[in-house]
Scaffold this motif. Structure first.
Motif, short mmCIF file in Angstrom:
data_model
loop_
_atom_site.label_atom_id
_atom_site.label_comp_id
_atom_site.label_asym_id
_atom_site.label_seq_id
_atom_site.Cartn_x
_atom_site.Cartn_y
_atom_site.Cartn_z
N PRO A 19 32.45 -7.17 68.63
CA PRO A 19 32.23 -5.73 68.38
C PRO A 19 32.47 -4.81 69.56
O PRO A 19 32.45 -3.60 69.40
CB PRO A 19 30.74 -5.71 68.01
CG PRO A 19 30.15 -6.80 68.84
CD PRO A 19 31.19 -7.90 68.85
N TYR A 20 32.66 -5.35 70.76
CA TYR A 20 32.78 -4.52 71.96
C TYR A 20 33.82 -3.41 71.77
O TYR A 20 34.91 -3.68 71.25
CB TYR A 20 33.18 -5.40 73.15
CG TYR A 20 33.30 -4.65 74.45
CD1 TYR A 20 32.18 -4.36 75.20
CD2 TYR A 20 34.54 -4.22 74.90
CE1 TYR A 20 32.29 -3.66 76.40
CE2 TYR A 20 34.66 -3.51 76.09
CZ TYR A 20 33.53 -3.24 76.83
OH TYR A 20 33.64 -2.54 78.01
N PRO A 21 33.51 -2.16 72.12
CA PRO A 21 32.35 -1.70 72.90
C PRO A 21 31.11 -1.40 72.07
O PRO A 21 30.17 -0.79 72.59
CB PRO A 21 32.88 -0.43 73.56
CG PRO A 21 33.85 0.12 72.56
CD PRO A 21 34.51 -1.09 71.95
N GLY A 22 31.10 -1.84 70.83
CA GLY A 22 29.92 -1.66 70.01
C GLY A 22 28.94 -2.79 70.17
O GLY A 22 29.12 -3.70 70.99
N LEU A 23 27.89 -2.76 69.35
CA LEU A 23 26.85 -3.77 69.37
C LEU A 23 27.12 -4.82 68.30
O LEU A 23 27.80 -4.57 67.31
CB LEU A 23 25.48 -3.14 69.09
CG LEU A 23 24.98 -2.07 70.06
CD1 LEU A 23 23.69 -1.46 69.53
CD2 LEU A 23 24.75 -2.66 71.44
N PHE A 24 26.56 -6.02 68.50
CA PHE A 24 26.58 -7.02 67.44
C PHE A 24 25.87 -6.46 66.21
O PHE A 24 24.87 -5.73 66.32
CB PHE A 24 25.87 -8.30 67.88
CG PHE A 24 26.66 -9.16 68.82
CD1 PHE A 24 27.84 -9.78 68.39
CD2 PHE A 24 26.23 -9.38 70.12
CE1 PHE A 24 28.57 -10.59 69.25
CE2 PHE A 24 26.95 -10.18 70.98
CZ PHE A 24 28.13 -10.79 70.55
N THR A 25 26.39 -6.81 65.03
CA THR A 25 25.78 -6.40 63.77
C THR A 25 25.74 -7.62 62.84
O THR A 25 26.25 -8.70 63.18
CB THR A 25 26.58 -5.29 63.09
OG1 THR A 25 27.86 -5.83 62.65
CG2 THR A 25 26.83 -4.12 64.03
N ALA B 249 9.70 -13.43 70.17
CA ALA B 249 10.36 -12.12 70.31
C ALA B 249 11.87 -12.24 70.14
O ALA B 249 12.49 -11.41 69.44
CB ALA B 249 10.02 -11.53 71.67
N LEU B 250 12.48 -13.24 70.75
CA LEU B 250 13.93 -13.41 70.65
C LEU B 250 14.35 -13.72 69.21
O LEU B 250 15.30 -13.12 68.68
CB LEU B 250 14.39 -14.53 71.58
CG LEU B 250 14.37 -14.25 73.09
CD1 LEU B 250 14.66 -15.52 73.87
CD2 LEU B 250 15.36 -13.15 73.45
N GLU B 251 13.66 -14.66 68.59
CA GLU B 251 14.09 -15.12 67.27
C GLU B 251 13.74 -14.14 66.16
O GLU B 251 14.52 -13.94 65.22
CB GLU B 251 13.47 -16.49 66.98
CG GLU B 251 13.99 -17.58 67.91
CD GLU B 251 13.43 -18.96 67.61
OE1 GLU B 251 13.95 -19.94 68.16
OE2 GLU B 251 12.46 -19.06 66.81
N SER B 252 12.58 -13.50 66.25
CA SER B 252 12.17 -12.59 65.17
C SER B 252 13.02 -11.32 65.14
O SER B 252 13.16 -10.69 64.09
CB SER B 252 10.69 -12.21 65.34
OG SER B 252 10.48 -11.44 66.51
N SER B 253 13.59 -10.95 66.30
CA SER B 253 14.41 -9.74 66.37
C SER B 253 15.90 -10.01 66.30
O SER B 253 16.72 -9.09 66.36
CB SER B 253 14.09 -8.98 67.67
OG SER B 253 14.42 -9.78 68.80
N ALA B 254 16.29 -11.29 66.20
CA ALA B 254 17.71 -11.65 66.17
C ALA B 254 18.38 -11.12 64.91
O ALA B 254 17.75 -11.00 63.85
CB ALA B 254 17.88 -13.16 66.27
N ILE B 255 19.67 -10.82 65.02
CA ILE B 255 20.45 -10.35 63.86
C ILE B 255 20.99 -11.56 63.12
O ILE B 255 21.72 -12.39 63.69
CB ILE B 255 21.60 -9.46 64.32
CG1 ILE B 255 21.06 -8.20 65.01
CG2 ILE B 255 22.48 -9.06 63.13
CD1 ILE B 255 22.14 -7.34 65.63
N ASP B 256 20.65 -11.69 61.87
CA ASP B 256 21.05 -12.83 61.06
C ASP B 256 22.56 -12.78 60.81
O ASP B 256 23.08 -11.80 60.29
CB ASP B 256 20.29 -12.79 59.72
CG ASP B 256 20.19 -14.14 59.06
OD1 ASP B 256 20.93 -15.04 59.47
OD2 ASP B 256 19.37 -14.29 58.14
N LEU B 257 23.27 -13.84 61.19
CA LEU B 257 24.72 -13.87 61.03
C LEU B 257 25.19 -14.73 59.87
O LEU B 257 26.22 -14.45 59.26
CB LEU B 257 25.39 -14.36 62.32
CG LEU B 257 25.23 -13.51 63.58
CD1 LEU B 257 26.10 -14.08 64.69
CD2 LEU B 257 25.59 -12.05 63.32
N GLY B 258 24.51 -15.82 59.60
CA GLY B 258 24.96 -16.74 58.58
C GLY B 258 24.15 -16.62 57.31
O GLY B 258 23.81 -15.51 56.87
#
Length: 634
Positions: free
Chosen positions: A501-507, A598-607
């Motif tokens: 996504p650069y220069p954007g954020l992961f979605t 904190a890391l896992e609960s806020s992660a963006i689901d990809l699959g």
């Protein structure tokens, strides 16, 4: 279907018509399949003859060492194995690199007395260059349990240097212009540092990789600050330098440390503990795997990871670049041993049938598997294997070209390794149960692939992520591209790789790398060798670890030559470690469990929704993770 029978070892049975005689004087001519079968039988028979004639000293050696010595001494044996290569590298002084397991320091002294050079010794674990002629004497000692070719390791960088010259030039210009990993922006770490006032201060992040050859160059260029390198552990290579640059880009005020993971497997484990105990590292990250790390039980490196995580450190490790079932890039197969209904005439043992709905005793290897190591593990306890399995690699004409047939009678490891030749085509692999019980097996063509080939159907599964990356409290990190797509197809005919996504954020629409390794990880034994489910070490027993855990960026800029850009889970792991450092600098009292949540609960689901075996809980993001941890905005 592929069958073993009295006529053909890996083709359909020869037709009756082909064997009819037209008169008393007629002689049936062997088919190509018959000829190939004869080669296979002769090759395996010759290797099994060696196995049946091992001396007491040879029984403690890896089969490759024994076969190499016998081939050199017996021209008749060499004639029976014309295309065979043991894979043992003998240097111009007649020495081989070996790992020796013994009781104490006396073993290292014995190696020196035999004319060997000790590279590393820790207790009875010795890595040395030992004269091939002295292997029997060292193995024959009562205080030595095994002598094997030195266990090999690899990092999980994908070679971006195969990209076009124009693309490499663009990448280099991007480095000169930005000096910062694109993952800094794609993970939102740049804005998170400002919003939450975090920069890694008070946290020490330590890297284990091959080496830091260009460390001083990166420091002179302003890419890195002072790095605490463990004494004598600088290593060789530059992947460590590139990883340190990524950490520094995202967590610029974190203190940095380094130690090599390449001296030996035992040294790797020792360095993990030293970084925590002596180096006082809060976050540790590596991108290294040794080929003999068991998928079913925590070995020496995983046990070191367990020690430092129990002591409060956060540990991040590359999930690997061995592909995944979802993308059709898997070079991995695991499942319960399924004996073929018929065997090879004159050969001891039963071949594994890969096809649950038919008979196929070979799995075909892709052209991209050339030169790749193939490992076999099964669900016996480490160091106490009583079931004996062997591994064979054959060429298109049926000749055995490589193998591993170590004896297992109660004191050895459930492990075999052989390598695919670096040239040629039409290779295939077979697993033979020489003796013992049916077990759950794991066959891995490391960074290769199983493919359909003629009448051979490819059989592969998920689950390749293993070893210390799959340690219970480690973060196993998958990869997703931050910027431009990886420039070459993984195998001929593969679809294009995804861009980031650069220069954007992961979605949620971001894609993971097609080479990223998948889980989940089946475990049968505790670290001490006790069974998780006593009496059941089949697919219905043991326990499953949800690995990989999270996903982070790769395909990013560094200033290090050969890492412009830097692809692979080797690049993803330091991004994840740096984000963890930001969280800890924002809340130094946070526990490892709180950081994980904190890391896992806020992660963006990809699959697939929730956890999936390719991306874990999803791609982690700095800002949402800091908010989930309760760090207040400034």
């Amino acid at each position: 279907m592929v069958r073993f029978n009295r006529v053909a070892a890996y083709s359909v049975p020869v037709t009756v018509g082909a064997l009819l005689l037209s008169g008393a004087a007629a002689v049936a001519q062997p088919s190509a399949a018959d000829t190939a079968t004869a080669r296979t039988q002769a090759g395996i028979s010759a290797l099994q003859s060696i196995k049946k004639s091992l001396t007491a000293a040879e029984a403690k050696q890896a089969s490759q060492l024994v076969v190499e010595k016998r081939l050199r001494a017996d021209k008749g044996l060499a004639a029976k194995l014309p295309d065979y290569r043991s894979g043992v590298a003998v240097n111009d002084k007649g020495a081989v690199a070996v790992d020796i397991w013994g009781k104490d320091q006396k073993v290292a002294d014995a190696v020196r007395a035999a004319g060997g050079t000790v590279r590393y010794a820790s207790g009875g674990a010795v890595r040395a260059d030992l004269p091939l002629a002295a292997v029997d004497a060292i193995a024959g000692r009562a205080d030595v349990s095994s002598v094997k070719p030195a266990a090999q390791a690899m990092t999980w960088k994908e070679n971006s240097d195969t990209a076009s010259p124009a693309r490499r030039q663009l990448a280099t210009k991007a480095v000169a212009a930005t000096q910062v990993s694109e993952g800094d922006k794609s993970h939102g770490a740049d804005t998170a540092r400002t919003k939450y006032g975090v920069d890694g201060s008070g946290i020490k992040v330590c890297v284990l990789s091959d080496g830091v050859d260009s460390l001083s160059k990166s420091q002179t260029a302003g890419e890195l600050p002072t790095v605490d390198v463990l004494a004598g552990q600088k290593g060789s290579g530059d992947e460590g330098t590139a990883m340190l640059e990524i950490v520094h880009d995202l967590a610029p005020n974190a203190t940095l440390g380094f130690a090599t993971a390449f001296t030996s497997e035992q040294s790797f484990a020792d360095n993990i503990r030293a970084l925590r105990n002596t180096g006082k590292c809060t976050v540790i990250v590596d991108d290294v795997s040794y080929f003999d790390e068991s998928p079913f039980q925590d070995g020496p490196v995983a046990q070191a990871v367990n020690d430092v995580t129990a002591a409060g450190a956060l540990y991040f490790s590359s999930a690997g670049n061995s592909g995944n079932l979802t993308d059709g890039t898997s070079g991995y197969y695991e499942g319960d041993f399924r004996g073929a209904s018929t065997t090879i005439p004159g050969i001891t043992g039963t071949p594994h049938n890969f096809d649950p709905n038919g008979t196929q005793v070979f799995d075909a290897l892709s052209a991209g598997s050339l030169g790749k190591p193939v490992t076999l593990f099964w669900s016996d306890p480490w160091g106490k294997a009583t079931s004996d399995y062997d591994l064979f690699i054959l060429n298109s004409s049926g000749s055995v070209v490589a193998s591993s047939e170590n004896p297992q009678n109660g004191t050895q490891n459930p492990y075999e390794i052989a390598s695919v030749p670096s040239s040629g085509s039409g290779y295939k692999v077979a697993v033979v149960k020489y003796s013992g019980e049916d077990r759950f097996i794991a066959l891995n063509v490391i960074r290769g692939r199983f493919v359909d080939s003629g009448s051979l159907k490819a059989f592969s599964t998920a689950g390749v992520t293993s070893g210390h990356s799959a340690a219970k409290d480690a973060f196993s990190v998958a990869a997703a591209p931050a910027a431009t797509a990886f420039g070459r197809p993984l195998e001929q005919g593969d679809p294009a790789n995804p861009a980031g996504p650069y220069p954007g954020l992961f979605t949620a629409s971001s894609k993971w790398e097609r080479f990223s390794s998948d889980g989940q990880r089946h475990q049968f034994y505790n670290a001490d060798g006790t069974a998780v489910t006593p009496g059941n070490v089949s697919s219905t027993g043991g326990t499953t670890r949800a690995k990989p855990d999270i996903t982070a960026a790769d395909g990013v800029a560094t200033s290090v030559s050969g890492f412009q850009p830097f692809y692979g889970t080797s690049a993803a792991a330091p991004h994840a470690a740096a984000i963890a450092a930001l969280l800890l600098s924002g809340k130094p009292t946070a526990t490892p469990a709180e950081i994980r949540t904190a890391l896992e609960s806020s992660a963006i689901d990809l699959g697939a929704p929730g956890f999936d075996a390719v991306t874990g809980k999803g791609v982690i993001m700095a800002g949402p993770a800091l908010a989930a941890l309760g760090v207040p905005a400034k």
